[in-house]
Design a protein around this motif. Structure first.
Motif, mmCIF file in Angstrom:
data_model
loop_
_atom_site.group_PDB
_atom_site.id
_atom_site.type_symbol
_atom_site.label_atom_id
_atom_site.label_comp_id
_atom_site.label_asym_id
_atom_site.label_seq_id
_atom_site.Cartn_x
_atom_site.Cartn_y
_atom_site.Cartn_z
ATOM 1 N N PHE A 59 4.225 27.639 27.243
ATOM 2 C CA PHE A 59 3.390 28.681 26.641
ATOM 3 C C PHE A 59 3.824 28.937 25.203
ATOM 4 O O PHE A 59 4.990 29.213 24.932
ATOM 5 N N GLN A 60 2.849 28.806 24.282
ATOM 6 C CA GLN A 60 3.030 29.256 22.908
ATOM 7 C C GLN A 60 2.292 30.579 22.777
ATOM 8 O O GLN A 60 1.095 30.677 23.094
ATOM 9 N N LEU A 61 2.982 31.617 22.321
ATOM 10 C CA LEU A 61 2.406 32.955 22.284
ATOM 11 C C LEU A 61 2.075 33.366 20.855
ATOM 12 O O LEU A 61 2.916 33.257 19.963
ATOM 13 N N LYS A 62 0.866 33.824 20.657
ATOM 14 C CA LYS A 62 0.406 34.299 19.356
ATOM 15 C C LYS A 62 -0.011 35.749 19.509
ATOM 16 O O LYS A 62 -1.129 36.065 19.878
ATOM 17 N N HIS A 63 0.967 36.629 19.254
ATOM 18 C CA HIS A 63 0.731 38.056 19.450
ATOM 19 C C HIS A 63 0.285 38.706 18.150
ATOM 20 O O HIS A 63 0.561 38.202 17.064
ATOM 21 N N LYS A 81 0.611 24.998 14.055
ATOM 22 C CA LYS A 81 2.038 25.166 14.336
ATOM 23 C C LYS A 81 2.329 24.887 15.810
ATOM 24 O O LYS A 81 3.365 24.312 16.158
ATOM 25 N N THR A 82 1.399 25.304 16.645
ATOM 26 C CA THR A 82 1.553 25.051 18.083
ATOM 27 C C THR A 82 1.486 23.556 18.380
ATOM 28 O O THR A 82 2.275 23.031 19.180
ATOM 29 N N ILE A 83 0.555 22.872 17.768
ATOM 30 C CA ILE A 83 0.439 21.422 17.957
ATOM 31 C C ILE A 83 1.735 20.724 17.552
ATOM 32 O O ILE A 83 2.203 19.789 18.224
ATOM 33 N N THR A 99 1.358 21.271 31.609
ATOM 34 C CA THR A 99 0.203 21.844 30.916
ATOM 35 C C THR A 99 0.716 22.719 29.786
ATOM 36 O O THR A 99 1.779 23.352 29.886
ATOM 37 N N PHE A 100 -0.048 22.751 28.705
ATOM 38 C CA PHE A 100 0.341 23.460 27.494
ATOM 39 C C PHE A 100 -0.626 24.627 27.289
ATOM 40 O O PHE A 100 -1.839 24.415 27.242
ATOM 41 N N HIS A 101 -0.087 25.826 27.169
ATOM 42 C CA HIS A 101 -0.920 27.026 27.085
ATOM 43 C C HIS A 101 -0.710 27.726 25.747
ATOM 44 O O HIS A 101 0.417 28.099 25.401
ATOM 45 N N LEU A 102 -1.802 27.879 25.017
ATOM 46 C CA LEU A 102 -1.788 28.673 23.798
ATOM 47 C C LEU A 102 -2.318 30.051 24.169
ATOM 48 O O LEU A 102 -3.489 30.203 24.528
ATOM 49 N N VAL A 103 -1.453 31.032 24.124
ATOM 50 C CA VAL A 103 -1.809 32.388 24.542
ATOM 51 C C VAL A 103 -2.012 33.234 23.296
ATOM 52 O O VAL A 103 -1.085 33.411 22.496
ATOM 53 N N PRO A 157 2.531 20.093 8.721
ATOM 54 C CA PRO A 157 3.390 19.415 9.712
ATOM 55 C C PRO A 157 2.678 19.169 11.039
ATOM 56 O O PRO A 157 2.822 18.103 11.641
ATOM 57 N N GLY A 158 1.883 20.144 11.491
ATOM 58 C CA GLY A 158 1.156 19.965 12.746
ATOM 59 C C GLY A 158 0.073 18.918 12.625
ATOM 60 O O GLY A 158 -0.136 18.094 13.531
ATOM 61 N N CYS A 159 -0.650 18.930 11.499
ATOM 62 C CA CYS A 159 -1.714 17.943 11.283
ATOM 63 C C CYS A 159 -1.131 16.532 11.221
ATOM 64 O O CYS A 159 -1.672 15.588 11.829
#
Length: 401
Positions: A59-63, A81-83, A99-103, A157-159
């Motif tokens: 889980f990547q969290l974007k609060h 950034k998550t990628i 599984t990869f979760h973008l929250v 960096p992500g791209c």
């Protein structure tokens, strides 16, 4: 863990909120798992890592604490950034079992290609083309800049990492990605945790949630400084919840026998009568003592039957009552030196009546919410039957004789 609105609060506060959100989100995630073998780790392969049913979920969290949190789009810094984080993690995981979760507390726009990631069954081909196109645009514009300005520094960096993947791996990765949009915010988590504590009455759930969060915070700190294993197991969580429920049950003690009369044929242990006789107690003293002793005895028995752990609490409170009695009995014994027998009896009768009239208000109750005065009065009679306390200055010697 990115906090996407660091312009609205200072960076230190944003970072603190971000990490605290990770911790609380991990708790909420673990509570929702039906698998008893589930476990979570924080700040290991990702913000939050969940292992359950042989699967690994990252889980990547974007609060955000903004009233209108930023949406998740192909141009979002948070997305790329998550990628980058996930492409770096690929050599460390089995893609088929992960599984990869973008929250995100933000929303994916309705017509965005990223909408495909909100549906596990949706096709990812169109999204793949859109992401490759966007990543290539970022890389090209960065490479073609002639004004000396570093463009797209946060997304590059992500791209670059995404474009560096084999085309088949890109699609496989996208098929394992989920976006959880409009996620719970940090201020909503205590209420969400409370809702999972459905074994408790509604009025106690938020209090239990606060205690659970305090325990959880400590465990998270211990995982990060090496004082315990990195993964917190669901079994540990369940044990803590059971302990909190037991504590609240003890604090929510109910006065079951407050106005209940004892059976008409009830007779207390003979020692109760003999103790009162030593101080020339009146019939009203005996009647009151027998009634309260019965109520306290029944209450103690019910508590232990309902919750065997109450034995320890009852014993501790007995010791407290005995100490309060002892302070008065020792002083009374000193004051009785040189007095005639009738005066000694009168002093002892005053001590007996103290247990009825004043002790319930002068000794703190067995639990904060406890209201039944009969328990203190009656427990003193229970203790008197066992000769742990007495009313006459020489009660042990006289009763032994």
């Amino acid at each position: 863990m990115d906090n996407t609105d660091s312009n609205s609060v200072d960076d230190a506060s944003a970072a603190a909120l971000g990490f605290y959100y990770q911790s609380q989100f991990a708790l909420l995630t673990l509570m929702s798992q039906p698998d008893n073998d589930a476990g979570v780790a924080i700040e290991r392969l990702d913000d939050v890592e969940l292992k359950a049913n042989g699967q690994q979920l990252l889980f990547q969290l974007k609060h955000s604490v903004q009233d209108n949190p930023p949406p998740v789009t192909l141009a979002s810094v948070a997305l790329w950034k998550t990628i980058k984080v996930w492409t770096d993690a690929l050599p460390l995981v089995s893609l088929a079992d992960t599984t990869f979760h973008l929250v995100s507390v933000g929303k994916v726009p309705d017509k965005s290609p990223l909408s495909a990631l909100c549906d596990a069954q949706a096709d990812r081909e169109a999204l793949l083309r859109a992401m490759v196109e966007e990543a290539q645009r970022v890389v090209d514009e960065r490479a073609g800049a002639t004004d000396g300005k570093a463009r797209h520094a946060a997304r590059a960096p992500g791209c670059e990492a995404f474009l560096a993947l084999d085309p088949s791996v890109r699609l496989s990765l996208l098929r394992r990605i989920r976006i959880q949009q409009e996620s719970v915010t940090i201020d909503q988590i205590p209420d969400r945790v409370a809702k999972w504590l459905h074994l408790l009455p509604k009025q106690q759930r938020l209090q239990a949630a606060e205690r659970l969060l305090a325990w959880w915070d400590q465990q998270v700190v211990y995982t990060l400084c090496g004082k315990r294993e990195r993964i917190i197991q669901r079994s540990e969580l369940e044990q803590c919840i059971s302990s909190i429920i037991a504590q609240l049950e003890e604090e929510r003690l109910v006065a079951d026998f407050d106005v209940m009369p004892h059976p008409e044929d009830y007779k207390a242990d003979g020692m109760l009568y003999r103790q009162i006789e030593l101080v020339d107690g009146k019939p009203s003293d005996v009647t009151r003592a027998v009634r309260e002793q019965w109520r306290a005895k029944e209450q103690r028995a019910k508590w232990i039957t309902d919750n065997p752990q109450m034995r320890s609490k009852i014993a501790t409170y007995d010791a407290k009552l005995t100490e309060h009695w002892s302070d008065r009995h020792v002083r009374m014994t000193e004051d009785c030196e040189g007095l005639d027998p009738a005066q000694v009896q009168a002093q002892g009768l005053d001590l007996l009546r103290w247990t009825h009239d004043f002790a319930p208000n002068q000794v703190e109750p067995i639990a904060p919410s406890w209201q039944g005065h009969y328990y203190v009065r009656g427990t003193y009679q229970v203790l008197a039957i066992d000769l742990q306390v007495g009313w006459h200055a020489d009660y042990r010697k006289l009763l032994k004789e």
